[in-house]
Design an enzyme around this catalytic site. Structure first.
Site, short mmCIF file in Angstrom:
data_model
loop_
_atom_site.label_atom_id
_atom_site.label_comp_id
_atom_site.label_asym_id
_atom_site.label_seq_id
_atom_site.Cartn_x
_atom_site.Cartn_y
_atom_site.Cartn_z
CB SER A 42 -0.93 -0.08 1.21
OG SER A 42 -1.79 1.01 1.25
CG ASP B 214 -6.47 -3.42 -3.26
OD1 ASP B 214 -6.92 -2.50 -2.58
OD2 ASP B 214 -5.32 -3.87 -3.14
CG HIS C 221 -5.46 -2.31 0.40
ND1 HIS C 221 -4.92 -1.99 -0.82
CD2 HIS C 221 -4.78 -1.57 1.31
CE1 HIS C 221 -3.98 -1.09 -0.66
NE2 HIS C 221 -3.87 -0.82 0.62
#
Ligand code: NAG
Ligand code: NAG
Ligand code: NAG
Ligand code: NAG
Ligand code: NAG
Length: 516
Positions: free
Chosen positions: A268, A442, A473
């Site tokens: 991320s 995601d 995610h």
């Protein structure tokens, strides 16, 4: 948000002092003056309270209702059934009316309580730090303190060698793991041995370093700034990429020798900072060996996360700071509680999950979620982030998903960047071999955006899409099947991918990037 409370306290104090006037009648002239002043202050405070309430009711309601598209009030009021979006809008109208009637601020009416997850106290892991968790599982753990060139004091954790290593010498193979937004080094060890990526990489023979970005649980210190100050929290992922990452990479090279080739694995925001670093301080393309981006976030056109609701206001930085907290992005913030409700009413998640900012922004996938880990996760995340970082992401979403530097507004932009709009990160300058590992479901890292990024990389290794529809995610960190669906692939790419798929015609230098 604190102002109404202060005002309320003032009113109470004033009323309290008034009650004493019978005792003070022996000093009539002074009393009259005081009483007169008191009533003037009281009137002033009352007027202010009214205007504050007016501000909230008018301003916040109008902004949010217009954003949600609740223009046709009748239609909305009328809908007792209908699709979830309409029901939500109706409900929101109701919240605002209740707020108006009960004299409360709108957000507090929506989500009045902070829900605390009650962990069973007999699970000590919940409160352990990353090195303690590693040590409790029999691993050697180190904590290193690194000071950045702008004065932030970071703690980097390390598993120097595998658990059963006979000679206690760290391997040459080196990997640096970088957590995402609201995360910390703990993200990689929460699932425990054989499941957490830090353990898996250690057992695979890597010297594992775990970064902690400024502002999180382990990097919450500065040589001169107070941690409560605006100056401390005045950063976005840009500053992490320009100061924290170079400091950590340089430090590892100091310890292991200049010729060490570091593999970078980010999740991320941990990937955002890598792309920002490599496109601006391009010498790091030669310093690292390869980059592996789990749930990569650079372009943001295709966002399902509720963070997109903030995008609407991202041009008004002061307004957002007022709503979200000026310094640290506070997880129990009322706006976030509202966003979490919004996400949860559609998805029917349970409250402890809904209330945690990480799940709010990143989503949650019931099938891949190991419920046993919940107390551990809630004990370690959110680990801290600056409101500015959230605003920076929200700005990108608003600006058609451009991967760009922070937008200070036209005047300040001109001063800082020499143009009224912030510059995009020149992704084409990234020459490091990079693999992208993404998932269809995601919320933050959409397929269009990841593909757009991939085609611009000069030395792409592979774009791997996790072959499971629900994968989300945070499943990259804690998904039940992350070891088989993601880490096996990652290990393979680490060992084989870089040399095999690596074709570099522009810069033959990088061909020395072999696994040491
Ligand atoms: C209070 O002060 C105002 C102006 O300062 C004055 O007009 C008023 O008569 C005063 N009231 C009392 C009760 O003293
Ligand atoms: C609901 O809608 C109907 C027509 O669709 C209208 O006649 C009625 O007045 C509405 N009710 C309310 C409470 O607005
Ligand atoms: C380490 O060694 C012990 C005893 O030899 C063994 O039981 C254990 O499974 C080993 N652990 C790992 C992670 O290899
Ligand atoms: C915040 O950061 C910006 C950009 O680095 C800088 O221009 C500004 O002076 C900083 N403000 C404070 C109060 O530190
Ligand atoms: C869930 O996490 C616990 C604790 O780490 C672990 O023992 C268990 O095997 C995990 N369950 C699954 C299905 O992976």
């Amino acid at each position: 948000m604190k102002l109404p409370l202060i005002v309320f306290t003032l009113v109470v104090i004033i009323q309290f002092s008034e009650c004493r006037h019978t005792d003070s009648s022996w000093l009539p002239s002074i009393y009259n003056v005081v009483a007169n002043k008191t009533s003037q202050i009281r009137n002033y405070v009352r007027a202010k309270t009214r205007s504050l309430k007016h501000f909230y009711v008018e301003n916040v309601r109008n902004k949010i209702t217009s954003y949600l598209g609740v223009d046709d009030e009748q239609k909305v009021l009328n809908a007792t059934e209908g699709d979830p979006q309409t029901r939500l809008k109706r409900k929101f109208r109701g919240y605002i009316d209740t707020a108006q009637n009960t004299d409360k601020n709108v957000f507090d009416t929506i989500a009045p309580e902070n829900i605390e997850y009650r962990c069973t106290e007999d699970d000590p892991d919940v409160h352990m730090t990353t090195p303690q968790l590693l040590a409790s599982n029999g691993y050697t753990a180190e904590a290193h303190t690194i000071v950045t060139d702008d004065g932030y004091i970071l703690t980097v954790h390390r598993i120097p060698f595998p658990k059963n290593s006979s000679q206690k010498i760290s391997p040459r193979k080196t990997v640096l793991l970088h957590h995402g937004l609201l995360g910390s080094s703990a993200d990689w060890v929460i699932p425990g041995p054989r499941k957490g990526l830090a353990y898996i990489l250690s057992e695979a023979g890597y010297d594992v370093w775990l970064a902690n970005a400024r502002g999180n649980t382990y990097s919450r210190a500065h040589v001169s700034e107070n941690v409560d100050s605006f100056a401390f929290w005045n950063f976005t992922f840009h500053e992490i990429s320009q100061h924290d990452l170079p400091a950590v990479i340089d430090y590892i090279m100091d310890i292991k020798g200049w010729d060490v080739k570091i593999n970078y694995v980010g999740h991320s925001m941990g990937t955002t900072v890598l792309f920002a670093l490599l496109s601006t301080k391009t010498q790091y393309n030669k310093v690292l060996r390869a980059g592996f981006a789990l749930a990569p976030v650079a372009y943001m056109t295709d966002i399902k996360s509720p963070i997109r609701l903030l995008a609407k206001y991202s041009h008004n930085i002061e307004y957002l700071m007022k709503l979200l907290g000026a310094n640290e992005f506070l997880p129990q913030n009322a706006v976030l509680r509202w966003l979490s409700k919004h996400a949860c009413e559609i998805n029917h998640y349970e409250e402890v999950i809904c209330e945690n900012s990480l799940f709010v922004f990143c989503g949650h996938d019931v099938k891949q979620f190991n419920r046993t880990l919940l107390p551990m996760i809630l004990g370690h995340v959110p680990a801290g982030a600056s409101t500015r970082t959230l605003i920076h992401y929200a700005q990108e979403i608003r600006n058609d998903g451009r991967f760009q530097q922070f937008d200070y507004g036209p005047d300040e932009n001109f001063e800082k960047y020499g143009s009224p709009t912030p510059p995009e990160y020149p992704v084409h300058k990234i020459t490091l071999p990079i693999a992208l590992l993404s998932a269809e479901n995601d919320w933050l890292s959409g397929d269009v955006d990841v593909t757009n990024l991939y085609v611009q990389l000069s030395n792409p290794i592979e774009h791997y899409i996790v072959p499971l529809k629900e994968f989300n995610h945070i499943d990259f960190l804690w998904g039940i099947d992350a070891p088989t669906l993601v880490y096996d692939k990652l290990l393979h790419l680490l060992e084989e991918g870089v040399s095999k798929s690596f074709v570099n015609v522009i810069n033959p230098d990088i061909e020395t990037n072999e696994l040491k």
